[in-house]
Scaffold this motif. Structure first.
Motif, short mmCIF file in Angstrom:
data_model
loop_
_atom_site.label_atom_id
_atom_site.label_comp_id
_atom_site.label_asym_id
_atom_site.label_seq_id
_atom_site.Cartn_x
_atom_site.Cartn_y
_atom_site.Cartn_z
N GLY A 1 -41.70 12.18 -46.72
CA GLY A 1 -40.36 11.62 -46.52
C GLY A 1 -39.13 12.46 -46.22
O GLY A 1 -38.01 11.73 -46.32
N ALA A 2 -39.21 13.52 -46.03
CA ALA A 2 -38.20 14.47 -45.69
C ALA A 2 -37.22 14.07 -44.66
O ALA A 2 -35.93 14.16 -44.74
CB ALA A 2 -38.65 15.78 -45.39
N ALA A 3 -37.69 13.43 -43.83
CA ALA A 3 -36.62 12.84 -42.62
C ALA A 3 -36.52 11.61 -42.47
O ALA A 3 -36.44 11.05 -41.50
CB ALA A 3 -37.47 13.50 -41.33
N ALA A 4 -36.85 10.94 -43.72
CA ALA A 4 -37.03 9.44 -43.62
C ALA A 4 -35.86 8.82 -44.79
O ALA A 4 -35.16 9.70 -45.46
CB ALA A 4 -38.27 8.79 -43.90
N ASP A 5 -35.94 7.41 -44.74
CA ASP A 5 -34.89 6.86 -45.67
C ASP A 5 -35.66 6.61 -47.22
O ASP A 5 -35.16 6.54 -48.15
CB ASP A 5 -34.06 5.78 -45.22
N VAL A 6 -36.82 6.16 -46.86
CA VAL A 6 -37.76 5.55 -47.80
C VAL A 6 -39.17 6.15 -47.49
O VAL A 6 -39.75 6.27 -46.51
CB VAL A 6 -37.92 4.11 -47.80
#
Length: 336
Positions: free
Chosen positions: A171-176
């Motif tokens: 999830g490093a580049a995500a919101d969830v």
């Protein structure tokens, strides 16, 4: 559910039926979704599933029945296009040597399935226990998984084939991040409660059997089921706790065929088309809740569905979407 015009970037870990349905629910709501999966869909446990829509080896019962009823509705609608979706409506009989009444936790399921009724004596296996007759979705899983991937793509979602080393990394580049990793949750979520329940089955040429038939107790190691699929008659099965092998056992296969042949003697001579083994991701109770990971990333866990992943997938996907909406509105997650 209504569409969300301010979508989140979401990573779904796991490309089986649980991960794909969760991803579809999110993508069709307007979120930007990428599924991360080490294996192609046809290499997941979901591809080995018999595909009968019926709650089996899953807790807690109350939530599982609600999820199952929702999935029943979705799969029934999809059965209008069986060649495309893999879902068909098929009549069959469910028996067990124990249970089968309101005290076995499935009373709400029995009430919800249209036309479900007690089986008459002539409809039961010889010497069989009381059972139920119902017309339910029976899903050809290879076809269904292809349909799910195509539906996800149509909603703008993508699938990336790669190993996930941690939920934080996923999830490093995500919101969830949504964790649908099944048995992988033992490592990814540091959850020793999730464990395999090994299921072996045999696919044979169908001599003309058109109805499904299942006889299984919730805790039994050996079960008897016959599921007519377009690619052959699926015979089962086993449910062996904490067995990790994916190699078919010839002696177990012979016993599976022998049990089926006690009801249909012609199956003793049926040509074997395939042997399959799958590891059901079991847990004392499904984990469908949210928490914040060590770096603060919101994570929705959706794993531990045992032998009922196909049966509860769409209901669980709706709940994942509800939780993500709460996250988006600042009302979650809470640790679970």
């Amino acid at each position: 559910m209504t569409s969300n015009t301010e979508g989140l970037d979401i990573r779904v870990v796991g490309g089986g039926v649980i991960g794909l349905t969760s991803a579809i629910a999110l993508a069709e709501d307007g979120h930007r979704v990428r599924v991360l999966s080490r294996d192609p869909a046809d290499g997941t446990t979901s591809a080995v599933a018999g595909g009968l829509c019926w709650p089996y080896r899953i807790r807690p019962y109350e939530r599982a029945v609600a999820w199952s009823v929702r999935s029943f509705q979705v799969l029934t609608a999809l059965a209008e296009r069986p060649a495309e979706t893999g879902s068909r409506m098929v009549t069959g009989t469910m028996t067990a040597t124990t249970g089968g009444g309101a005290d076995d936790g499935l009373a709400a399921w029995y009430d919800a399935v249209p036309g479900l009724r007690r089986a008459r004596p002539e409809e039961l296996p010889e010497g069989g226990a009381p059972g139920w007759r119902a017309r339910t979705p029976l899903v050809d899983m290879p076809t269904h998984l292809r349909y799910l991937e195509q539906r996800l793509a149509a909603a703008g979602g993508t699938v990336e084939r790669r190993e996930v080393t941690s939920l934080e990394e996923a999830g490093a580049a995500a919101d969830v991040v949504v964790n649908c990793s099944g048995l992988g949750a033992r490592a990814l979520a540091a959850d020793p409660e999730v464990h395999p329940v090994q299921g072996q089955l045999v696919v044979v040429e169908n001599p003309g059997i058109e109805e499904w038939s299942v006889s299984a107790d919730a805790g039994a190691t050996d079960t008897t089921y016959l599921l007519p699929q377009p690619y052959g008659l699926v015979l089962g099965g086993t449910a062996r706790e904490n067995a990790w092998s994916r190699e078919p056992d010839p002696a177990v296969a012979a016993a599976i065929v022998a049990r089926a042949a006690r009801r249909f003697p012609e199956l003793a001579r049926a040509r074997v088309l395939a042997h399959k083994v799958g590891l059901r991701p079991a847990r004392p109770a499904v984990r469908l809740t949210a928490e914040r990971l060590s770096g603060g990333m919101p994570c929705v866990h959706n794993y531990g569905h045992g032998g009922a992943g196909v049966t509860v997938a769409w209901g669980c996907a709706d709940e994942v979407l509800r939780i993500v909406r709460e996250v988006q509105e600042g009302r979650g997650p809470v640790r679970g």
